[in-house]
Design an enzyme around this catalytic site. Structure first.
Site, PDB file in Angstrom:
ATOM      1  CG  HIS A 123      -1.967   0.980   1.293  1.00 36.74           C
ATOM      2  ND1 HIS A 123      -1.740   2.312   1.567  1.00 36.74           N
ATOM      3  CD2 HIS A 123      -3.310   0.857   1.113  1.00 36.74           C
ATOM      4  CE1 HIS A 123      -2.886   2.963   1.549  1.00 36.74           C
ATOM      5  NE2 HIS A 123      -3.855   2.105   1.270  1.00 36.74           N
ATOM      6  CG  ASP A 205       0.491  -2.082   6.251  1.00 36.19           C
ATOM      7  OD1 ASP A 205      -0.420  -2.149   7.105  1.00 36.19           O
ATOM      8  OD2 ASP A 205       0.343  -1.462   5.174  1.00 36.19           O
ATOM      9  CD  GLN A 208      -6.871  -4.849   3.834  1.00 41.00           C
ATOM     10  OE1 GLN A 208      -7.692  -5.728   4.057  1.00 41.00           O
ATOM     11  NE2 GLN A 208      -7.226  -3.608   3.558  1.00 41.00           N
ATOM     12  CE  LYS A 231      -7.321  -0.550   5.873  1.00 43.53           C
ATOM     13  NZ  LYS A 231      -8.193  -0.206   4.750  1.00 43.53           N
ATOM     14  CB  CYS A 371      -3.650   3.047  -1.861  1.00 41.63           C
ATOM     15  SG  CYS A 371      -4.860   4.356  -1.622  1.00 41.63           S
TER      16      CYS A 371
END
Length: 416
Positions: A123, A205, A208, A231, A371
């Site tokens: 991302h 990261d 997700q 999220k 993104c």
């Protein structure tokens, strides 16, 4: 797991029963998840009963606000198995967390000739900060590339991570492909060979991954790990940075101002202890409390059930369109490797048109570059459409989505 279990859970989400969203099929949870009533209530309860500036007042109301805020920090620490609550820094989102690491660690530890390794599927939030560090410090940005199934192979990361590698920044789960990267293996290798054998620092990261799979930062041995509350069924505007205590203590603050200091003179300041030296100004206490509630809510469902349901929905979609020669799924051919994300293209139909047509059928999906423009370039596609499922979606919805998707080309005037 019976679909009836998740149909019942769906009732916890007021947005699906509201008049304004009657019949809505929401398949954009990779962008932001919906909120259950208990999370909405947690926000309301904080501001109705415990609203005061945390960490500052000596009176009872402020003490309660402080306790609520710090209890939320402990909830997050337990959720990802951090060694201690002080390793949890509250931010606005994953983007801010990543920028904090880049500015407070990257700029002070990357030098000319060093290498920063990231994946091509990152991302932009886990790309742009490292581009800036690399340019400012005259370091080299090195990209890990996946195979045709979206997998970063051992030969790839062992070829790219070496003694010059100072930092590795890697997404746990791709927001486009849904693939779970071999993060633990990459971390182990980076810690062995990076930075002249002293070990590279690895930033993960988890924006997700955290909503879909159980995360254990100590098992991963991640040096830094970030995620966003929105999220994870929590409010927008609250995020998390986990960092190993020794690293956080050695870093300078990202923002300065109120509450992140111990003592200030005309010439200098002594900063507060971790994590408070990274939380300048009035903190987002209400949303932190609501994040804690969202974590309790999702944990009660269990990630085993969520992952199983994600896979079941992705399988319905992928099986339903696999025989259509005009619809092409991007990424792994195994639906169990998509984390509920199905990204695709349709021959002759721009992804924006796909999204607009489905919107006219009350179906919400995402279209564009997500993104992740370097990944789009790598895949040789300008943009894609993305359907992302979560545990409040049903098998019936997935089947309806497939039925509507099959008609998109004919609605655009094609006579197949």
């Amino acid at each position: 797991m019976s679909d009836d279990f998740f149909k019942n859970i769906r009732k916890d989400f007021p947005i699906f029963s509201s008049k304004e969203n009657e019949g809505l099929l929401y398949f954009d949870s990779a962008a932001t998840a919906q909120r259950p009533q208990c999370v909405i209530d947690a926000i309301s309860h904080f501001y109705a009963t415990n609203n005061a500036n945390p960490l500052r007042g000596l009176y009872g109301l402020s003490v309660r606000a402080t306790d609520e805020y710090e209890n939320a920090r402990q909830t997050v620490a337990t959720f990802i198995n951090a060694a201690q609550a002080s390793e949890i820094v509250f931010t606005r989102n994953s983007s801010e967390s990543l920028n904090l690491v880049a500015h407070s660690y990257g700029y002070d530890n990357v030098n000319e000739g060093d290498e920063i390794v990231i994946s091509i599927m990152e991302h932009h939030s886990n790309l742009l900060p490292w581009q800036d560090v690399a340019k400012a410090k005259k370091a080299k940005l090195v990209f890990l590339e996946p195979n045709t199934q979206g997998i970063i192979e051992k030969t790839e990361y062992e070829a790219k991570i070496n003694a010059k590698t100072k930092i590795v920044a890697i997404g746990h789960v791709s927001n486009v492909l849904g693939i779970t990267n071999p993060v633990k293996e990459i971390i182990d290798y980076a810690h062995r060979v990076g930075n002249g054998g002293k070990g590279a620092v690895v930033v993960v990261d988890g924006a997700q991954s955290t909503p879909h799979i159980k995360v254990d930062v100590r098992e991963l041995d991640a040096d830094f790990f970030v995620f966003s509350g929105h999220k994870l069924c929590a409010p927008m505007g609250i995020g998390v940075l986990y960092g190993k205590k020794a690293l956080l203590e050695a870093m300078r603050p990202f923002l300065t101002g109120g509450e992140m200091i111990e003592y200030v003179t005309r010439e200098s300041a002594t900063y507060a202890e971790v994590p408070h030296k990274f939380e300048a100004g009035t903190v987002n206490a209400g949303d932190a409390v609501a994040l804690g509630e969202a974590i309790r809510y999702i944990s009660a469902i269990s990630f085993d059930k969520i992952e199983e349901h994600d896979n079941a929905l992705a399988k319905i979609i992928m099986d339903g369109i696999k025989d259509n020669p005009y619809i092409h799924v991007i990424g792994n051919s195994d639906s169990a490797k998509h984390s509920g994300i199905v990204t695709f293209t349709i021959d002759g139909v721009h992804p924006h048109d796909i999204a607009s047509i489905l919107d006219s059928e009350n179906i919400a999906i995402r279209a564009g570059h997500h993104c992740a423009q370097p990944l789009m370039e790598f895949l040789k596609v300008g943009s894609t459409a993305r359907a992302s499922c979560y545990f409040y979606n049903t098998e019936e919805e997935a089947q309806i989505f497939v039925e509507k998707l099959q008609k998109v080309r004919s609605w655009m005037g094609y006579k197949d």
